[in-house]
Design an enzyme around this catalytic site. Structure first.
Site, mmCIF file in Angstrom:
data_model
loop_
_atom_site.group_PDB
_atom_site.id
_atom_site.type_symbol
_atom_site.label_atom_id
_atom_site.label_comp_id
_atom_site.label_asym_id
_atom_site.label_seq_id
_atom_site.Cartn_x
_atom_site.Cartn_y
_atom_site.Cartn_z
ATOM 1 N N TYR A 72 0.846 -1.196 0.000
ATOM 2 C CA TYR A 72 0.000 0.000 0.000
ATOM 3 C C TYR A 72 0.882 1.248 0.000
ATOM 4 O O TYR A 72 1.773 1.382 0.847
ATOM 5 C CB TYR A 72 -0.888 -0.036 1.241
ATOM 6 C CG TYR A 72 -1.944 1.052 1.348
ATOM 7 C CD1 TYR A 72 -2.206 1.945 0.318
ATOM 8 C CD2 TYR A 72 -2.710 1.165 2.505
ATOM 9 C CE1 TYR A 72 -3.182 2.922 0.439
ATOM 10 C CE2 TYR A 72 -3.695 2.134 2.636
ATOM 11 C CZ TYR A 72 -3.917 3.019 1.607
ATOM 12 O OH TYR A 72 -4.877 3.983 1.736
ATOM 13 N N CYS A 73 0.641 2.151 -0.963
ATOM 14 C CA CYS A 73 1.353 3.432 -1.054
ATOM 15 C C CYS A 73 2.862 3.162 -1.121
ATOM 16 O O CYS A 73 3.322 2.401 -1.964
ATOM 17 C CB CYS A 73 0.953 4.326 0.120
ATOM 18 S SG CYS A 73 1.577 6.020 0.033
ATOM 19 N N ILE A 74 3.640 3.766 -0.239
ATOM 20 C CA ILE A 74 5.096 3.597 -0.283
ATOM 21 C C ILE A 74 5.481 2.163 0.096
ATOM 22 O O ILE A 74 6.584 1.701 -0.208
ATOM 23 C CB ILE A 74 5.790 4.623 0.648
ATOM 24 C CG1 ILE A 74 7.250 4.810 0.276
ATOM 25 C CG2 ILE A 74 5.627 4.244 2.099
ATOM 26 C CD1 ILE A 74 7.479 5.475 -1.075
ATOM 27 N N LEU A 104 -1.321 -0.863 -4.232
ATOM 28 C CA LEU A 104 -2.434 0.030 -3.921
ATOM 29 C C LEU A 104 -1.921 1.460 -3.870
ATOM 30 O O LEU A 104 -1.075 1.797 -3.035
ATOM 31 C CB LEU A 104 -3.075 -0.354 -2.578
ATOM 32 C CG LEU A 104 -3.471 -1.823 -2.390
ATOM 33 C CD1 LEU A 104 -4.091 -2.029 -1.003
ATOM 34 C CD2 LEU A 104 -4.432 -2.274 -3.485
ATOM 35 N N GLY A 108 4.065 -0.296 -1.345
ATOM 36 C CA GLY A 108 4.138 -0.903 -2.669
ATOM 37 C C GLY A 108 5.457 -0.611 -3.355
ATOM 38 O O GLY A 108 6.012 -1.466 -4.062
#
Length: 573
Positions: free
Chosen positions: A302-304, A331, A306
């Site tokens: 998710y976000c960073i 994400l 990822g």
């Protein structure tokens, strides 16, 4: 009181100095551009003056005939002027119209003045917007009819309560005032939020690994690792039971593991991005193999988180190791930082250097300051409305799980902050083959052949959806692109039973985001169910009996949500 508190708190702040200097330099460019075309400036001033005269005339007519319509209407979605007096009282209606007319005139002037480099224009646009919204008449007692009425009715009790809340928030803030968005102590982790049953099965100086107990008799063969952003706490994916992605994944038969990052203090100053790979994601995958005996995982970043997942897979490829990640889900994840979103106004060498200097001194980038920065990207809905409600109305905010999580800030170690801001955001090295080094290995995202699922969200202002989709092309495997409705958080935390936000799908080639969206079909319902269908081929050849939590080598250390997530700022040494 505000002035003295600020002087005592901020002192010599290199970030404030750098932002002031950049803003001063940008304004010089602006004034120089304006001076080269005085006729354009004169024309715009005349347009503003004519508009203001029309507003004056309109207000005079309204004072005699209240049925007269205002000339200036509220911008779409602007909720600041909801009180009836802003429409019915000619005095306040004049103030509202004049303010909105000035704001529109100033914004348009910046847009049409020629000779301003685009990065400077973007920074000035942000500065102008912040200034305009900070000076809104809604933010002051004397110019806000609702506040005037309340203060008179309560004989100032609202202001007394507001000062108490203000002093509490100042004491809990870092270098910038962090305004509470929800009631302090509104939720207890493990009781109200992050309640999915599980155990911490591993802990080192960087993260805890939580394994959740199965809720089905059999589970998918391939376990699932969830990598939340290391600049936030993991329980955004395990909020209340009805909003928990972790709980939903467990109910779909996944053996779910999630990483809970440590909130770093000064002692963790040297922990860098390579450590988050070696002692973070790769270590988590090793522990999962030990517990489940499975050599591959499906992974969600998710976000960073990822970005960290993609870097981990690229390191496996660089070291010619078995990939270990069977499928990868990203994400709202940036891999190409060419378009960093609105946070890009802070990404320039002077400001990054100043943040590095401050972080090196204290050993970390204070998460409270980071939280205020992100709030100011949506200042009217995430800052000034709480300023008015808390300090001028004297109301404590309501209990809202997502905003509670948003206020539960985390630090970023000095080394990690430097890498994130300079190497990723400023220099965009991850998009360049071999430019990011992890030990002796230069990583290349193009070597990653793992099938991937990219979820972006249409209203995301932190990771722009066209930028995240563009970054997906850096990977070498098959990619599925999905565009969810809403924003960076609400578009991800979108449980199926609410039937609130839909999503768009398209597998057509495209040259621009608009072209992709034009070819996409909208689907009703949550992307969660679509993801489960996509993930099905990667779940293993057969189901297996529900797994016990932990193993002899990795026994349960304590119940979920664990120890690290309980750390709040400031972190005590």
């Amino acid at each position: 009181m505000w002035s003295e508190m600020q002087k005592a708190r901020m002192g010599d702040n290199p970030v404030t100095d750098a932002l002031s200097q950049v803003n001063s330099d940008d304004l010089k460019v602006f004034y120089q551009a304006v001076s080269t075309n005085p006729m354009r400036l004169l024309d715009m001033q005349m347009q503003w003056w004519q508009g203001q005269l029309a507003i004056c005339q309109n207000s005079m007519i309204k004072s005699m005939d209240n049925s007269t319509e205002s000339l200036v209407q509220n911008p779409p979605g602007d909720r600041r002027f909801q009180h009836q007096s802003w429409k019915d009282d000619p005095h306040f209606d004049f103030m509202r119209q004049s303010y909105l007319h000035f704001a529109k005139s100033l914004t348009e002037m910046l847009e049409v003045i020629e000779g301003i480099p685009e990065p400077v224009r973007q920074r000035l646009s942000f500065t102008f917007r912040q200034t305009i919204n900070a000076l809104a008449p809604t933010n002051f007692i004397w110019s806000n009819p609702e506040l005037l009425q309340r203060t008179l009715e309560e004989k100032g009790a609202n202001l007394v309560k507001g000062i108490e809340l203000f002093q509490e928030d100042m004491a809990a803030s870092a270098d910038m005032l962090k305004i509470r968005m929800t009631r302090q102590g509104a939720f207890t982790l493990g009781q109200d939020l992050a309640t999915t049953p599980g155990e911490v099965v591993f802990r080192n100086d960087i993260f805890e690994l939580i394994q959740y107990g199965a809720s089905t008799e059999t589970v998918h063969q391939t376990p699932l690792l969830v990598i939340p952003p290391f600049i936030n706490k993991f329980y955004i994916l395990d909020l209340k039971e009805q909003n928990s992605l972790v709980g939903w994944l467990r109910d779909q038969g996944h053996t779910v593991f999630i990483m809970s990052w440590r909130n770093p203090g000064k002692e963790q100053a040297s922990i860098g991005f390579p450590d988050l790979i070696h002692s973070g994601t790769m270590e988590a995958i090793r522990v999962i193999e030990q517990i489940t005996t499975e050599k591959e995982v499906n992974a969600i970043g998710y976000c960073i988180g990822g970005t960290l997942l993609a870097s981990t897979m690229a390191l496996y490829a660089a070291r010619r190791m078995k990939p270990r990640v069977k499928s990868a889900t990203f994400l709202t994840t940036l891999l190409d930082f060419t378009q960093p979103g609105e946070v890009g106004v802070f990404i320039n060498d002077p400001v990054v250097s100043a943040i590095e200097k401050m972080s090196e001194t204290q050993g970390f980038f204070d998460g409270r300051q980071m939280a205020v920065t992100f709030s100011l990207l949506r200042e009217n809905s995430l800052y000034w409305n709480y300023y008015i409600d808390n300090y001028l109305k004297g109301e404590e905010p309501s209990d809202f799980d997502i905003l509670y999580w948003n206020s539960d800030s985390t630090n970023l170690s000095a080394a990690c902050a430097s890498f994130l801001l300079r190497e990723l955001y400023l220099n965009n090295r991850l998009s360049q083959s071999g430019e990011v080094k992890v030990g002796n290995f230069g990583i290349d995202l193009g070597k990653v052949k793992t099938p991937s699922y990219f979820l972006s969200t249409k209203e995301d202002h932190i990771a722009l959806w066209d930028a995240t989709f563009g970054g997906s092309r850096l990977l070498g495997g098959d990619t599925t692109l999905v565009l969810g409705e809403s924003g960076h958080v609400a578009g991800v935390v979108n449980p199926p039973h609410k039937n609130k936000y839909g999503y768009w799908l398209s597998d057509a080639d495209f040259d621009s985001p608009d072209q992709w969206l034009a070819s996409a079909r909208r689907e009703a319902g949550s992307w969660w169910t679509h993801w489960q269908q996509w993930a099905t081929p990667h779940l293993g050849e057969q189901s297996v009996p529900a797994r016990a939590v932990g193993s002899e080598e990795c026994p349960g250390l304590m119940p979920a949500p664990g120890q690290y997530v309980q750390q709040t700022l400031p972190v005590e040494d």
